[in-house]
Design a protein around this motif. Sequence first.
Motif, mmCIF file in Angstrom:
data_model
loop_
_atom_site.group_PDB
_atom_site.id
_atom_site.type_symbol
_atom_site.label_atom_id
_atom_site.label_comp_id
_atom_site.label_asym_id
_atom_site.label_seq_id
_atom_site.Cartn_x
_atom_site.Cartn_y
_atom_site.Cartn_z
ATOM 1 N N PRO A 1 0.853 -1.191 0.000
ATOM 2 C CA PRO A 1 0.000 0.000 0.000
ATOM 3 C C PRO A 1 0.893 1.247 0.000
ATOM 4 O O PRO A 1 1.806 1.347 0.814
ATOM 5 C CB PRO A 1 -0.794 -0.110 1.310
ATOM 6 N N VAL A 2 0.630 2.164 -0.922
ATOM 7 C CA VAL A 2 1.471 3.348 -1.089
ATOM 8 C C VAL A 2 0.776 4.562 -0.480
ATOM 9 O O VAL A 2 -0.393 4.830 -0.765
ATOM 10 C CB VAL A 2 1.771 3.607 -2.579
ATOM 11 N N ASN A 3 1.504 5.279 0.345
ATOM 12 C CA ASN A 3 1.010 6.507 0.972
ATOM 13 C C ASN A 3 0.804 7.568 -0.102
ATOM 14 O O ASN A 3 1.762 8.094 -0.659
ATOM 15 C CB ASN A 3 2.027 6.976 2.020
ATOM 16 N N TRP A 4 -0.445 7.899 -0.378
ATOM 17 C CA TRP A 4 -0.733 8.844 -1.458
ATOM 18 C C TRP A 4 -0.535 10.299 -1.040
ATOM 19 O O TRP A 4 -0.663 11.208 -1.873
ATOM 20 C CB TRP A 4 -2.146 8.629 -2.004
ATOM 21 N N HIS A 5 -0.152 10.526 0.220
ATOM 22 C CA HIS A 5 0.211 11.871 0.654
ATOM 23 C C HIS A 5 1.673 12.191 0.329
ATOM 24 O O HIS A 5 2.102 13.330 0.488
ATOM 25 C CB HIS A 5 0.006 12.029 2.166
ATOM 26 N N LEU A 6 2.438 11.197 -0.074
ATOM 27 C CA LEU A 6 3.834 11.423 -0.389
ATOM 28 C C LEU A 6 3.980 12.267 -1.644
ATOM 29 O O LEU A 6 3.048 12.406 -2.441
ATOM 30 C CB LEU A 6 4.549 10.080 -0.586
ATOM 31 N N SER A 7 5.172 12.806 -1.819
ATOM 32 C CA SER A 7 5.462 13.531 -3.051
ATOM 33 C C SER A 7 5.472 12.560 -4.224
ATOM 34 O O SER A 7 5.559 11.337 -4.048
ATOM 35 C CB SER A 7 6.815 14.230 -2.953
ATOM 36 N N THR A 8 5.411 13.110 -5.437
ATOM 37 C CA THR A 8 5.459 12.268 -6.627
ATOM 38 C C THR A 8 6.727 11.425 -6.652
ATOM 39 O O THR A 8 6.693 10.223 -6.954
ATOM 40 C CB THR A 8 5.384 13.145 -7.887
ATOM 41 N N ALA A 9 7.851 12.041 -6.305
ATOM 42 C CA ALA A 9 9.121 11.311 -6.323
ATOM 43 C C ALA A 9 9.127 10.183 -5.300
ATOM 44 O O ALA A 9 9.608 9.073 -5.579
ATOM 45 C CB ALA A 9 10.279 12.273 -6.063
ATOM 46 N N GLU A 10 8.609 10.434 -4.103
ATOM 47 C CA GLU A 10 8.605 9.420 -3.050
ATOM 48 C C GLU A 10 7.694 8.250 -3.394
ATOM 49 O O GLU A 10 8.061 7.083 -3.233
ATOM 50 C CB GLU A 10 8.174 10.053 -1.729
ATOM 51 N N ALA A 11 6.473 8.564 -3.863
ATOM 52 C CA ALA A 11 5.535 7.501 -4.218
ATOM 53 C C ALA A 11 6.070 6.683 -5.388
ATOM 54 O O ALA A 11 5.964 5.440 -5.404
ATOM 55 C CB ALA A 11 4.176 8.094 -4.563
ATOM 56 N N SER A 12 6.662 7.354 -6.365
ATOM 57 C CA SER A 12 7.228 6.652 -7.523
ATOM 58 C C SER A 12 8.377 5.747 -7.093
ATOM 59 O O SER A 12 8.527 4.625 -7.603
ATOM 60 C CB SER A 12 7.718 7.663 -8.560
ATOM 61 N N TYR A 13 9.187 6.235 -6.152
ATOM 62 C CA TYR A 13 10.295 5.436 -5.638
ATOM 63 C C TYR A 13 9.780 4.130 -5.032
ATOM 64 O O TYR A 13 10.339 3.049 -5.276
ATOM 65 C CB TYR A 13 11.082 6.220 -4.594
ATOM 66 N N ILE A 14 8.704 4.201 -4.247
ATOM 67 C CA ILE A 14 8.181 3.008 -3.585
ATOM 68 C C ILE A 14 7.671 2.001 -4.610
ATOM 69 O O ILE A 14 7.973 0.799 -4.529
ATOM 70 C CB ILE A 14 7.077 3.393 -2.585
ATOM 71 N N VAL A 15 6.907 2.456 -5.593
ATOM 72 C CA VAL A 15 6.363 1.546 -6.603
ATOM 73 C C VAL A 15 7.496 0.871 -7.373
ATOM 74 O O VAL A 15 7.458 -0.338 -7.643
ATOM 75 C CB VAL A 15 5.414 2.287 -7.563
ATOM 76 N N ALA A 16 8.526 1.652 -7.712
ATOM 77 C CA ALA A 16 9.665 1.088 -8.440
ATOM 78 C C ALA A 16 10.496 0.186 -7.540
ATOM 79 O O ALA A 16 10.895 -0.928 -7.933
ATOM 80 C CB ALA A 16 10.530 2.208 -9.001
#
Length: 511
Positions: free
Chosen positions: A78-93
């Motif tokens: 589960p990805v925290n959607w409050h994160l910045s674009t860079a942070e959320a993208s980092y987690i998915v990758a």
Amino acid sequence: MNLTELATQYEDKTAIAMENSGATLTYRELEERSNQIAHLFRSRGLGPGDHIAVLMKNQLEVFPVVWAAQRSGLFYTPVNWHLSTAEASYIVANCGARMLIHSESLGELAAAAEAASPALNSRLVVGGDLDEVESLEIAISQLPTTPISDESEGYYMLYSSGTTGRPKGILPTLTGESFGAGLGIDHLVGSEFGFGSDTVYLSPGPLYHAAPLGWTMGTVRNGGTAVVMKRFDAEQALQLIDEFAVTHAQFVPTMFVRMLKLPRATRNRYDISSLRLAVHAAAPCAVEVKERMIDWFGPILTEFYSGSEGTGFFMIDTPDWLGHRGSVGRAVLGVVHVCDDDGNELEPGEVGTIWFGDVQRFEYLGDDAKTAEAFNDKGWNTLGDLGHVDEDGFLYLSARRSDLILSGGVNIYPQEIEDALILHPAVEDVAVMGQPDDEMGQRVHAIVQPSPDATAGPELEQELIEHCRANLAHFKAPRSITFGEVPRLPSGKILRRDLIGITAAPGAAEH
């Protein structure tokens, strides 16, 4: 604990209810939809040990997705959607997700994550339509509602909150057991917290965090009903307890504070007598806050202390806490060791780094150095917290090591100062940190979010400093205060890395 068996037993009983919207999932609906999504996973080549990412707000559609992953032997993040674009993208990758499932309203963030994730080969949207994005509802519409043939237990793969730096992926070990065996938390909420078929559990937190997601799924595993809030609101939480006759609820300390600051007439408007257990965790709770909650809710509070890493687990009920005020309890999982900086175990009452022995190893995905730092040569694990145990084995937290303020050679723990300020009527929220000081090394600085009816300025600053001096040793009182919003994650944890920008804001007064 097999959802198929639960659905046969409970059929049209509500498994999940969303706030006051009227949206629900019965056990049968959850079973059938999660089976369809499990078939989708298999048809897209996802097998046990593969990863998916879930970028969704608190909405009903989360649950068929995570249950499908759970019964398919997948890791799901589960990805925290409050994160910045860079942070959320980092987690998915970083998690190596091969599929991303997201809310329609988070399409822009999902697109950025997709572009940054080379392993991703499927992206699906729920709860709406987006141009050129596959709809999950359409993708599963013709798939079977019966279980896949090779069910096995999956596991949620969580990321640390990233309050001080980049989030770390915590890779657990799949059990390989058949679906229905359940995870540790499923059994724990039943055996230690009394969850059963008569449980109505209120989940006010974001589902991308461990406890709201894990405990909501654990409620279903034990045959109960979970009531999920889209976001926390103090009065609405009381209203839902009243409306659904909630028996179990879980909060973080900031939620307690907001409920306590409601007008007494508002608090008395709702019947909370159905509550049998109020659980709290995620952040330290001020002693006075907890005392006032016990006075209001009764002796039904149970606190636990753990981490997403799932190593140590401590808990304490109200009777034990009243005899050990401020403690987070004794170990239920793991063996506690408090050590100095050289690794020597300390005597009861002495503050040091908290280590957990007799634990299952984990790894921070793709970060061998961080994994190595989390364990010592004895195989004990630490989350980086400081604290002590008493003669009875009860654990007390002091601070995260990274939060410790060293002023004039003396250790100062921010939580103690935050606790002294949080119930002041002019304080909506507060965070304390150290700032560089030429003479003392560091000095105490507070960031205060004023209550709506309070006026920020030098007079309030001096009042709050004097309030601290009256309740704490003078050297612990803030030397300066900045007024502004305290950055917190929805889990209640202070976003420490964002405090520096606030303290550097123009106009901060100093004394």
